[in-house]
Scaffold this motif. Structure first.
Motif, mmCIF file in Angstrom:
data_model
loop_
_atom_site.group_PDB
_atom_site.id
_atom_site.type_symbol
_atom_site.label_atom_id
_atom_site.label_comp_id
_atom_site.label_asym_id
_atom_site.label_seq_id
_atom_site.Cartn_x
_atom_site.Cartn_y
_atom_site.Cartn_z
ATOM 1 N N LEU A 69 -14.183 -4.957 -29.318
ATOM 2 C CA LEU A 69 -14.171 -4.178 -28.259
ATOM 3 C C LEU A 69 -12.885 -4.330 -27.479
ATOM 4 N N PRO A 70 -12.274 -3.425 -27.165
ATOM 5 C CA PRO A 70 -11.068 -3.417 -26.082
ATOM 6 C C PRO A 70 -11.524 -3.595 -24.855
ATOM 7 N N SER A 71 -10.346 -3.980 -24.012
ATOM 8 C CA SER A 71 -10.657 -4.251 -22.739
ATOM 9 C C SER A 71 -11.161 -3.174 -22.085
ATOM 10 N N LEU A 72 -11.949 -3.442 -21.102
ATOM 11 C CA LEU A 72 -12.421 -2.229 -20.291
ATOM 12 C C LEU A 72 -11.304 -1.480 -19.509
ATOM 13 N N GLY A 73 -10.197 -2.308 -18.941
ATOM 14 C CA GLY A 73 -9.308 -1.780 -18.288
ATOM 15 C C GLY A 73 -8.516 -0.481 -19.214
ATOM 16 N N ALA A 74 -8.274 -1.135 -20.341
ATOM 17 C CA ALA A 74 -7.635 -0.335 -21.498
ATOM 18 C C ALA A 74 -8.295 1.073 -21.574
#
Length: 310
Positions: A10-15
């Motif tokens: 999972l990538p960061s939500l911000g990205a």
């Protein structure tokens, strides 16, 4: 794949937010303005996302960015995922009032003409419940759509859902007074002289009615088609043709005289209106509150629900 393995992907939500905004705007600068970040910050977030995925998401030409094929596919999925996260968050926040949120799919004309005028009574009894409405005219997958329940017309054949019958339906032929005079409509056979307005989800409606009158159904589809009964009713008011519609959905036009019933030849449908919801959600407080209220509005006791089959 274990949840721990999935979580590592999972990538960061911000990205993800930076990527989705940049994909939607086609601009890192405009994405930054939306998210209150600099253009450079958006660029770094997207670059880090591309590095973690191992594929380019944008093609960068001078000051312009365009999605790659991989970026186009990923953007659609991420946009949907972010929407689901926002919807789930709103649902969770609604529990602050101890009631919760019900995401309800309704048939457009049934919703606006029958259900919504009755809802003040529901909210007076259950002010703690929030209902979010969506319109659907055909069955759908509850999980994919992120909806909790639906009011559906047809048969109780909805996989994995419980179903409560609300009411049947009486269908009547109607037309504007001007059309009746112009086409000389005085008997059932005279409808064959007029254009027959169609509702796209009920393609057999006119054929069934004509056959009941002992008339040939060959012209049953000879007329313009509309997706909603409200549009069919308005087309009939405008004199575009004869309509065959559920009586409860045109009561206002009948009272005002905009539409009339040229002869008393109703057709009782062998289908009906149903409240359906996933089996696993049957005990959720918002569903229980709405289900019990709706069945009472329809004059029905609270029976055990029908378990639907495909």
């Amino acid at each position: 794949m274990t949840f721990a393995t999935q979580r590592s992907l999972l990538p960061s939500l911000g990205a993800l937010q930076a990527f989705e905004a940049a994909a939607r705007h086609g601009s890192f600068t405009r994405a930054g303005e939306e998210l209150s970040l600099t253009q450079g910050a958006i660029s770094r977030q997207v670059a880090a996302l591309e590095e973690s995925l191992g594929v380019p998401l944008f093609e960068r030409v001078r000051q312009r960015v365009t999605l790659t094929p991989a970026g186009q596919s990923y953007a659609a999925e991420i946009r949907d995922a972010l929407s689901r996260i926002a919807s789930a968050t709103l649902s969770a926040m609604a529990f602050r009032g101890a009631g919760g949120t019900l995401a309800l799919a309704i048939l457009p004309t049934f919703g606006t003409r029958w259900l919504i005028p009755r809802l003040p009574d529901f909210f007076s009894r259950h002010p703690e419940v929030t209902i979010n409405f969506a319109t659907r005219i055909r069955p759908f997958d509850f999980r994919e759509e992120g909806l909790d329940a639906a009011i559906h017309f047809g048969d109780p054949t909805w996989p994995g859902a419980a179903a409560h019958r609300l009411m049947g339906e009486v269908i009547i032929p109607v037309a504007s007074p001007a059309l009746i005079a112009r086409a000389g409509i005085a008997a059932p056979a005279d409808v064959l002289n007029a254009s027959l307005l169609q509702q796209s989800t009920r393609p057999r409606a006119w054929a069934n009615w004509l056959e009941l009158q002992g008339l040939p159904p060959g012209r049953a589809l000879m007329g313009p088609s509309f997706e909603q009964f409200a549009m069919v009713a308005q087309a009939a008011v405008a004199g575009l043709g004869m309509a065959i519609v559920p009586r409860m959905l045109v009561e206002e036009e009948l009272r005002s005289g905009q539409l009339v019933i040229p002869f008393d030849r109703p057709l009782e449908s062998n289908q009906g209106y149903w409240l359906v919801y996933p089996e696993e959600k049957r005990d959720r407080p918002p569903i229980v509150a709405f289900r019990d209220w709706l069945l009472a509005q329809c004059g029905r006791d609270l029976p055990s629900p029908v378990s639907t089959e495909a």
